[in-house]
Design an enzyme around this catalytic site. Structure first.
Site, PDB file in Angstrom:
ATOM      1  N   SER A  81      43.776 -11.532  15.613  1.00 59.74           N
ATOM      2  CA  SER A  81      42.574 -11.521  14.783  1.00 59.74           C
ATOM      3  C   SER A  81      42.524 -10.196  14.029  1.00 59.74           C
ATOM      4  CB  SER A  81      41.356 -11.641  15.693  1.00 59.74           C
ATOM      5  OG  SER A  81      40.229 -11.027  15.107  1.00 59.74           O
ATOM      6  N   SER A  82      41.873 -10.207  12.876  1.00 60.06           N
ATOM      7  CA  SER A  82      41.807  -8.974  12.086  1.00 60.06           C
ATOM      8  C   SER A  82      40.923  -7.920  12.748  1.00 60.06           C
ATOM      9  CB  SER A  82      41.304  -9.278  10.674  1.00 60.06           C
ATOM     10  OG  SER A  82      40.025  -9.861  10.727  1.00 60.06           O
ATOM     11  N   CYS A  83      40.216  -8.266  13.832  1.00 64.94           N
ATOM     12  CA  CYS A  83      39.403  -7.253  14.517  1.00 64.94           C
ATOM     13  C   CYS A  83      40.249  -6.262  15.304  1.00 64.94           C
ATOM     14  CB  CYS A  83      38.356  -7.891  15.424  1.00 64.94           C
ATOM     15  SG  CYS A  83      39.060  -8.636  16.890  1.00 64.94           S
ATOM     16  N   TYR A 102      38.222  -7.847  23.162  1.00 64.88           N
ATOM     17  CA  TYR A 102      39.058  -8.867  22.516  1.00 64.88           C
ATOM     18  C   TYR A 102      40.161  -8.188  21.705  1.00 64.88           C
ATOM     19  CZ  TYR A 102      40.204 -12.964  19.674  1.00 64.88           C
ATOM     20  OH  TYR A 102      40.854 -14.000  19.065  1.00 64.88           O
ATOM     21  N   LYS A 143      44.293  -8.438  22.072  1.00 58.97           N
ATOM     22  CA  LYS A 143      45.150  -8.947  20.990  1.00 58.97           C
ATOM     23  C   LYS A 143      46.169  -7.899  20.554  1.00 58.97           C
ATOM     24  CE  LYS A 143      43.746 -13.127  20.737  1.00 58.97           C
ATOM     25  NZ  LYS A 143      44.701 -14.199  21.079  1.00 58.97           N
ATOM     26  N   HIS A 179      30.668 -18.080  16.043  1.00 60.85           N
ATOM     27  CA  HIS A 179      30.929 -17.264  14.858  1.00 60.85           C
ATOM     28  C   HIS A 179      29.891 -17.570  13.778  1.00 60.85           C
ATOM     29  CE1 HIS A 179      35.048 -16.931  16.654  1.00 60.85           C
ATOM     30  NE2 HIS A 179      34.789 -15.689  16.345  1.00 60.85           N
TER      31      HIS A 179
HETATM   32  P1  GDP Z   1      32.518 -10.759  13.417  1.00 62.95           P
HETATM   33  O1  GDP Z   1      32.980 -11.156  12.047  1.00 62.95           O
HETATM   34  O2  GDP Z   1      33.632 -10.472  14.358  1.00 62.95           O
HETATM   35  O3  GDP Z   1      31.515  -9.628  13.370  1.00 62.95           O
HETATM   36  O4  GDP Z   1      31.793 -12.007  14.107  1.00 62.95           O
HETATM   37  P2  GDP Z   1      30.839 -13.204  13.569  1.00 62.95           P
HETATM   38  O5  GDP Z   1      31.641 -14.328  13.063  1.00 62.95           O
HETATM   39  O6  GDP Z   1      29.905 -13.494  14.712  1.00 62.95           O
HETATM   40  O7  GDP Z   1      30.025 -12.618  12.321  1.00 62.95           O
HETATM   41  C1  GDP Z   1      29.093 -11.627  12.538  1.00 62.95           C
HETATM   42  C2  GDP Z   1      28.414 -11.207  11.248  1.00 62.95           C
HETATM   43  O8  GDP Z   1      27.552 -12.249  10.758  1.00 62.95           O
HETATM   44  C3  GDP Z   1      27.523  -9.993  11.536  1.00 62.95           C
HETATM   45  O9  GDP Z   1      27.406  -9.208  10.365  1.00 62.95           O
HETATM   46  C4  GDP Z   1      26.214 -10.679  11.871  1.00 62.95           C
HETATM   47  O10 GDP Z   1      25.102  -9.783  11.711  1.00 62.95           O
HETATM   48  C5  GDP Z   1      26.182 -11.815  10.831  1.00 62.95           C
HETATM   49  N1  GDP Z   1      25.337 -12.945  11.207  1.00 62.95           N
HETATM   50  C6  GDP Z   1      24.221 -13.353  10.557  1.00 62.95           C
HETATM   51  N2  GDP Z   1      23.645 -14.379  11.182  1.00 62.95           N
HETATM   52  C7  GDP Z   1      24.404 -14.669  12.257  1.00 62.95           C
HETATM   53  C8  GDP Z   1      24.326 -15.652  13.281  1.00 62.95           C
HETATM   54  O11 GDP Z   1      23.405 -16.466  13.340  1.00 62.95           O
HETATM   55  N3  GDP Z   1      25.327 -15.655  14.223  1.00 62.95           N
HETATM   56  C9  GDP Z   1      26.367 -14.763  14.177  1.00 62.95           C
HETATM   57  N4  GDP Z   1      27.340 -14.834  15.099  1.00 62.95           N
HETATM   58  N5  GDP Z   1      26.464 -13.801  13.223  1.00 62.95           N
HETATM   59  C10 GDP Z   1      25.486 -13.753  12.279  1.00 62.95           C
END
Ligand code: GDP
Length: 317
Positions: free
Chosen positions: A108-110, A137, A141, A180
């Site tokens: 993953s890019s994280c 995580y 990875k 996500h």
């Molecule tokens: P990330 O990309 O690894 O950070 O993981 P996510 O796919 O959970 O995306 C998170 C981003 O989406 C953060 O900036 C959150 O603040 C925003 N976000 C906004 N609303 C939501 C929600 O309802 N669920 C989740 N998971 N993220 C949200």
């Protein structure tokens, strides 16, 4: 890639693994090996070794992982590190012992530093501190991709890795707590539309930037990478397009036809401010994504509705 070989797809019931199986089937591959979680627990070293010794695939694609969105990751870094590092270590060693010559590991890019240069090139790896919300995580990875690199260097096997950006699409998990952002937003807007709720609560400030890739594009990238004779150890896979979380929310609200207002809940985390992959390395070999975000979202909304109607949907982890 050679369609005559046998392919083991670890994690074939997940969004990524099932897309890889569909892509292999589209190419006419008829020797696809799978094992459900119940049949094979990849965190179990002895069971993993026994499975590989008995099945001896030619190629292994490792799409099995404990995955989740920012909520799930930040609440359970211990579990995300332990389970994913065990899966990575067990499959790489078991594959090597079973003479598997080719292995593709998905990350993953994280894995990249929180404040990596954007777009993030592969050589940004290990140049700075990680984003804390998904550090467990990411460390697992990183271990997995380094295992591939070191086994390749030390033992001459072709084990390599792809690091996809944020993925979405067919077979996603619609868990609103641990999921996500993209599938979670689809579910939240669909619930508001069907119940007539006036407001949808989303997390953070809406300002972070994210890049999204449809999982079918990733699956094609996997087969593309497996077709290379001498692939780089690590390649990013992204669409190249970034949107803010706020723009994503508007796109999904439009695609669902929901009228509700959006309320941003700043008590919830934003996560990393930006993570756009530099995918020029894989693109230089000829791969390109085919599904643009608007098209992918409308397809996914339609699939969500059909899955909900049939009951064949994942709504939790
Ligand atoms: P990330 O990309 O690894 O950070 O993981 P996510 O796919 O959970 O995306 C998170 C981003 O989406 C953060 O900036 C959150 O603040 C925003 N976000 C906004 N609303 C939501 C929600 O309802 N669920 C989740 N998971 N993220 C949200």
């Amino acid at each position: 890639m050679d369609t005559k070989l046998s392919y083991y797809v670890a994690g074939h019931r997940g969004m990524v693994g099932s897309a890889v199986v569909r892509a292999l089937q589209r190419r006419g591959c008829d020797r696809i090996l799978t094992a459900t979680h119940r049949e094979l627990d990849l965190t179990d070293q002895a069971a993993t070794r026994a499975w590989f010794a008995a099945n001896k695939p030619d190629v292994a694609v490792i799409a099995a992982a404990r995955v989740g969105g920012i909520g799930a990751n930040s609440a359970a870094n211990a579990t995300f590190l332990y389970e994913n590092v065990m899966i990575a270590a067990n499959v790489v060693e078991a594959a090597f012992r079973a003479d598997v010559g080719r292995l593709l590991f998905l990350g993953s890019s994280c894995i990249y530093p929180r404040l990596a240069p954007q777009p993030i090139p592969e050589d940004a790896l290990l140049t700075g501190p990680l984003e804390k919300t998904n550090e467990g995580y990411a460390l697992a990875k990183i271990s997995g991709l380094k295992l591939c690199e070191f086994y390749r260097r030390d033992f001459g096997v072709c084990y390599h890795a792809l690091m996809p950006t944020n993925l979405y699409g067919t077979g996603d998990n619609y868990d609103v707590v641990g999921g996500h952002v993209l599938p979670t937003m689809i579910r939240k807007f669909e619930v508001a539309r069907t119940t007539g709720a006036p407001e949808v609560a989303l997390w953070g400030t809406g300002t972070p930037l994210r890049e999204f890739l449809h999982v079918d594009d990733l699956a094609e990238a996997c087969l593309y990478a497996l077709g290379l004779d001498n692939p780089p150890d690590l390649m990013n896979v992204g669409s190249g397009r970034e949107v803010t979380i706020r723009q994503l929310a508007e796109m999904i609200r439009t695609a669902t036809g929901c009228q509700a207002e959006i309320r941003w809940d700043a008590s919830k985390p934003d996560g990393t401010p930006r993570k756009l992959c530099d995918s020029s390395l894989l693109r230089s070999f000829g791969w390109a994504p085919k599904i643009d975000l608007e098209e992918g979202i409308s397809r996914t909304v339609a699939e969500y509705r059909a899955a909900l109607a049939s009951g064949d949907i994942r709504l939790g982890h």
